[in-house]
Design a protein around this motif. Structure first.
Motif, PDB file in Angstrom:
ATOM      1  N   THR A   6      52.806  41.358  40.666  1.00 23.89           N
ATOM      2  CA  THR A   6      53.345  40.036  40.357  1.00 23.89           C
ATOM      3  C   THR A   6      54.691  40.167  39.671  1.00 23.89           C
ATOM      4  OG1 THR A   6      52.184  39.987  38.237  1.00 23.89           O
ATOM      5  CG2 THR A   6      51.059  39.016  40.137  1.00 23.89           C
ATOM      6  N   LEU A  15      47.024  36.041  38.407  1.00 24.88           N
ATOM      7  CA  LEU A  15      46.355  37.316  38.704  1.00 24.88           C
ATOM      8  C   LEU A  15      45.318  37.624  37.630  1.00 24.88           C
ATOM      9  CD1 LEU A  15      46.068  39.872  40.424  1.00 24.88           C
ATOM     10  CD2 LEU A  15      47.914  40.881  39.050  1.00 24.88           C
ATOM     11  N   CYS A  19      41.384  38.130  38.300  1.00 22.58           N
ATOM     12  CA  CYS A  19      40.706  39.363  37.898  1.00 22.58           C
ATOM     13  C   CYS A  19      39.551  39.100  36.947  1.00 22.58           C
ATOM     14  CB  CYS A  19      41.703  40.327  37.254  1.00 22.58           C
ATOM     15  SG  CYS A  19      42.876  41.051  38.425  1.00 22.58           S
ATOM     16  N   ARG A  29      43.098  47.224  36.864  1.00 25.90           N
ATOM     17  CA  ARG A  29      44.192  46.325  36.477  1.00 25.90           C
ATOM     18  C   ARG A  29      45.263  47.118  35.758  1.00 25.90           C
ATOM     19  NH1 ARG A  29      41.985  41.140  33.503  1.00 25.90           N
ATOM     20  NH2 ARG A  29      44.226  40.789  33.499  1.00 25.90           N
ATOM     21  N   LEU A  49      46.985  33.991  46.073  1.00 29.82           N
ATOM     22  CA  LEU A  49      48.022  34.155  45.046  1.00 29.82           C
ATOM     23  C   LEU A  49      49.412  34.094  45.668  1.00 29.82           C
ATOM     24  CD1 LEU A  49      46.435  36.987  42.888  1.00 29.82           C
ATOM     25  CD2 LEU A  49      46.871  34.630  42.169  1.00 29.82           C
ATOM     26  N   VAL A  57      54.607  37.266  44.312  1.00 31.98           N
ATOM     27  CA  VAL A  57      53.405  38.082  44.498  1.00 31.98           C
ATOM     28  C   VAL A  57      53.627  38.966  45.723  1.00 31.98           C
ATOM     29  CG1 VAL A  57      50.947  38.082  45.034  1.00 31.98           C
ATOM     30  CG2 VAL A  57      51.882  36.382  43.457  1.00 31.98           C
TER      31      VAL A  57
END
Length: 112
Positions: A6, A15, A19, A29, A49, A57
């Protein structure tokens, strides 16, 4: 796996939300990025996204590196020898000079 990176604050927040809400899709991550499992559900979230944030993204498909089939023996041997060198401060180019180990310039020009 799918790598989702991102490039804006809003995209990062989305995001993070994906997640935390869909942990079953998340492999790892990294703050601004995440690795998602290669499933249709993960692809759905990644594409969602991108639809929401456009160019903020980036979605890439990753492939694991098999060092034994993808990397030449000379490079694997050089990496092992360099990590077992006597002086930790020796740069690789100096370490490889005068040996059979590949020099950094030749490795930089070769694709895997």
């Amino acid at each position: 796996m799918l790598l989702v990176a991102t490039y804006s604050r809003a995209a990062r927040q989305s995001l993070r939300n994906v997640c935390s809400t869909h942990e079953d899709c998340v492999v790892r991550r990294f703050g601004r990025a995440a690795l998602l499992a290669e499933t249709e559900l993960a692809a759905f979230h990644a594409l969602r996204l991108r639809e929401k944030h456009g160019g903020d993204v980036q979605v890439e498909r990753t492939e694991a590196l098999n060092e034994f089939s993808d990397v030449p023996e000379s490079v694997r041997g050089a990496a092992a020898a360099y990590e077992s060198r006597d002086a930790a401060s020796t740069p690789y180019a100096k370490f490889a000079a005068g040996t059979d180990h590949p020099d950094p310039e030749s490795m930089a020009d070769e694709e895997l």
